[in-house]
Design an enzyme around this catalytic site. Structure first.
Site, PDB file in Angstrom:
ATOM      1  N   SER A 146      41.851  35.189  27.346  1.00 16.59           N
ATOM      2  CA  SER A 146      42.197  36.215  28.323  1.00 16.59           C
ATOM      3  C   SER A 146      41.386  36.042  29.615  1.00 16.59           C
ATOM      4  O   SER A 146      41.453  34.993  30.248  1.00 16.59           O
ATOM      5  CB  SER A 146      41.983  37.598  27.690  1.00 16.59           C
ATOM      6  OG  SER A 146      42.554  38.602  28.481  1.00 16.59           O
ATOM      7  N   HIS A 169      47.593  34.863  28.403  1.00 21.64           N
ATOM      8  CA  HIS A 169      48.650  35.856  28.203  1.00 21.64           C
ATOM      9  C   HIS A 169      48.756  36.759  29.424  1.00 21.64           C
ATOM     10  O   HIS A 169      47.844  36.806  30.257  1.00 21.64           O
ATOM     11  CB  HIS A 169      48.381  36.682  26.937  1.00 21.64           C
ATOM     12  CG  HIS A 169      47.124  37.511  27.014  1.00 21.64           C
ATOM     13  ND1 HIS A 169      47.027  38.675  27.745  1.00 21.64           N
ATOM     14  CD2 HIS A 169      45.910  37.332  26.446  1.00 21.64           C
ATOM     15  CE1 HIS A 169      45.824  39.181  27.635  1.00 21.64           C
ATOM     16  NE2 HIS A 169      45.110  38.382  26.851  1.00 21.64           N
TER      17      HIS A 169
END
Length: 261
Positions: A146, A169
């Protein structure tokens, strides 16, 4: 341990001892030196325990390396749960400013094993690392997920161990979300800041990162892509496969080149 004549202890000639590792006679530390060394070691252990940071200076080249440890969740403006391992940005930012201001520190080694966390805090740390004038090297251990992705690429050169993974993501929204077009645009802008930073500090294009972000074929309960160490290097996200030895040697060489130039 072999000692030269006992009378040396209280004379101007230093006490000597035989170093069994290299068969050389070396001066023994006096009590003051021992106390200073022990005090320094105690302070280093305390800093490691509190904020995961320490200055490394035991190498043959005598370079001073600041070790920055980024683990667990990147904590932002709100405190994470007491049971969670976190990296607090209010600890890291002053440390980075101190590193930049300290002429004795030659370089920075960043160790990463993070699940991600607060976007604003993560980007703030990444921008600080990227703007340091001193050589920096990062090493991804375990995971750089992330917001850990921009942190991993913020250094001058990046390594990842083969078993580590990186998850790319889309940006998630915590708390209340108002389902209007303005909210979606705001998330898109935040996401653009992340993808632009990563593309500017790695070999991965912004378009390719967005493509990996929106992949629906890999993550069972989410959208995005998980890359292992070799895949991260192949995609141009990370510079090289390597461990702590490789990262340290690269940093020493970068410092040496800086001093020559």
């Amino acid at each position: 341990m072999y000692r030269i004549q006992q009378s040396y202890r209280n004379s101007s000639i230093p006490d000597m001892r035989l170093n069994r590792r290299n068969d050389k006679i070396q001066p023994m530390e006096n009590e003051k030196e021992v106390e200073e060394r022990q005090e320094k070691e105690a302070k280093d252990l305390e800093r490691i325990g509190e904020i995961g940071q320490v200055t490394l200076n035991g190498n043959k080249r005598k370079y001073k390396i600041h070790l920055l440890n980024i683990i667990g969740e990147i904590e932002g403006h709100e405190n994470a749960g007491s049971s969670q391992k976190t990296t607090k940005y209010e600890h890291v930012l002053p440390q980075l400013a101190m590193i930049e201001d300290n002429d004795e520190i030659d370089g920075v080694l960043v160790l990463l094993n993070t699940v991600g966390g607060d976007v604003e805090a993560g980007l703030a740390i990444a921008e600080m690392i990227a703007s340091l004038s001193k050589p920096t090297v990062s090493l991804v251990l375990g995971g750089g997920h992330s917001i850990g992705v921009p942190l991993a690429v913020s250094s001058d050169y990046s390594f990842i161990v083969p078993s580590a993974t990186m998850v790319i993501h889309p940006v998630r929204s915590g708390g209340m979300f108002i389902g209007v077009i303005q909210s979606y645009r705001n998330i898109e802008k935040i996401q653009d800041r992340i993808t632009e930073f990563v593309s500017n500090h790695s070999g991965m294009s912004q378009e390719r990162m967005e493509e990996l972000m929106l992949d629906t074929s890999q993550l069972v309960k989410d959208v995005g892509t998980m890359l292992d160490g070799k895949e991260a290097v192949k995609e141009g996200l990370i510079d090289s496969i390597g461990g702590i030895k490789d990262a340290m040697e690269k940093l020493y060489d970068m410092i040496e080149q800086t001093k020559i130039s």
